[in-house]
Design an enzyme around this catalytic site. Structure first.
Site, PDB file in Angstrom:
ATOM      1  N   CYS A  82     -10.309  -6.307  -2.644  1.00 52.22           N
ATOM      2  CA  CYS A  82     -10.768  -5.149  -2.418  1.00 52.22           C
ATOM      3  C   CYS A  82     -11.114  -4.562  -3.858  1.00 52.22           C
ATOM      4  CB  CYS A  82      -9.899  -4.133  -1.677  1.00 52.22           C
ATOM      5  SG  CYS A  82      -8.008  -4.175  -2.609  1.00 52.22           S
ATOM      6  N   HIS A 197      -4.736  -0.784  -1.732  1.00 48.91           N
ATOM      7  CA  HIS A 197      -6.148  -0.893  -1.322  1.00 48.91           C
ATOM      8  C   HIS A 197      -7.054  -0.085  -2.455  1.00 48.91           C
ATOM      9  CE1 HIS A 197      -9.268  -2.776   1.046  1.00 48.91           C
ATOM     10  NE2 HIS A 197      -9.813  -1.413   1.314  1.00 48.91           N
ATOM     11  N   ASP A 215     -14.757   1.700   2.956  1.00 48.93           N
ATOM     12  CA  ASP A 215     -13.581   0.506   2.994  1.00 48.93           C
ATOM     13  C   ASP A 215     -14.487  -0.922   2.761  1.00 48.93           C
ATOM     14  OD1 ASP A 215     -11.716  -1.239   3.564  1.00 48.93           O
ATOM     15  OD2 ASP A 215     -10.448   0.185   4.634  1.00 48.93           O
TER      16      ASP A 215
END
Length: 312
Positions: A82, A197, A215
């Site tokens: 991520c 994240h 995201d």
């Protein structure tokens, strides 16, 4: 953090997986997932309400970094990438030339190019911290303003950073470089599965006080809106790797011509390319000592610039 496994059902039956009714036609007992339903505190970008929030953000001039980010928005290629993938999106959105070919004659940032001051083999196992993200960003020539959300006073700092990255000001925007905001946060505070994240913040709606989260784990959650104070609270839990809170980083890029360095275009001569190339591209796993030296160098300076990185 591993998600709970929902076993498949025999062919011809249906099962509830991530809030959806799907046909399961497999006898494979290995864990298998297709997306998750967003929790109540998150609003899907593509939903009716999400579209209304976008229209409001457009009306209130909250899309300054949206379009350049959306052009480069991608899905991370590894479960723990991520942070790496978010940085790739940012670098390409800011039009940073890596001065290194991706494929064929094309120069373009890809995740595998960031195997410099952080070993990708390690990232695949544990991901990266906010501190690692700063190391990588500086190494690519970006200017970074990072903040750990360790006190209530940082809510206002975060709000200002959101405004810097997302609010358009026709009179002054033409004179200042684009800034992109990246958040490092706990999914659990947002009611999502998983732990830490990274995501870029692409837009801000002043009327609802919500930010748009791009995201990069799109196989799990799509882009969604979150209340600004909720996102701030999601950055406050400590990262067990650093024992510090998570936080956010404002990233910008200003070309620095005339630096002497290796690049594919200019060889070993003084380079007139408008962007700096990463100094640690050729770093291998055997160069761990160099990596540690670089990290210590960054840690010991309060305000690191590209010139500092270049001198190192």
């Amino acid at each position: 953090m591993a998600d709970a496994f929902i076993p498949p059902r025999p062919c011809g039956q249906t099962c509830r997986q991530a809030g959806r009714t799907t046909n399961a036609c497999t006898t494979d007992a290995k864990p298998s997932f297709y997306k998750r339903s967003l929790p109540e505190q998150c609003t899907a970008f593509s939903s009716r309400q999400g579209k209304a929030l976008f229209a409001s953000a457009l009306q209130h001039h909250g899309l300054r970094s949206f379009f350049c980010l959306m052009e480069q928005y991608t899905t991370q290629s590894e479960p723990d990438y991520c942070g790496i993938s978010t940085l790739v999106v940012v670098l390409n959105a800011l039009a940073v030339d890596p001065h290194r070919t991706w494929k064929g004659p094309w120069r373009w940032y890809h995740e595998h190019m960031l195997n410099c001051c952080i070993a990708l083999e390690d990232v695949q196992k544990t991901g990266i911290t906010l501190r690692d993200f700063v190391y990588l960003s500086l190494c690519q020539g970006l200017s970074v303003q990072a903040t750990h959300c360790e006190g209530d006073e940082h809510l206002e700092t975060f709000r200002q950073a959101v405004a810097e990255a997302c609010i358009e000001d026709e009179e002054s925007d033409s004179d200042k470089p684009m800034q992109i905001l990246v958040v490092s946060y706990s999914r659990q505070v947002l009611g999502q599965t998983g732990t830490g994240h990274f995501s870029p913040i692409a837009a801000y709606d002043q009327a609802s006080d919500k930010v748009l989260v791009l995201d990069t784990a799109r196989f799990k959650y799509g882009a969604h809106w979150v209340d600004l104070p909720t996102m701030f609270n999601a950055m406050r839990p400590h990262d067990p790797e650093t024992n510090r809170s998570r936080g956010f980083a404002l990233l910008s890029f200003e070309p620095v011509p005339g630096q002497s360095r290796d690049c594919e275009k200019c060889g070993d001569n003084v380079c007139d390319c408008p962007q700096p190339a990463s100094l640690l591209y050729r770093s291998k796993l055997s160069a761990d000592a160099l990596r540690r030296e670089y990290m210590a160098f960054v840690d010991n300076k309060s305000d690191v610039t590209w010139k500092d990185v270049y001198s190192f």
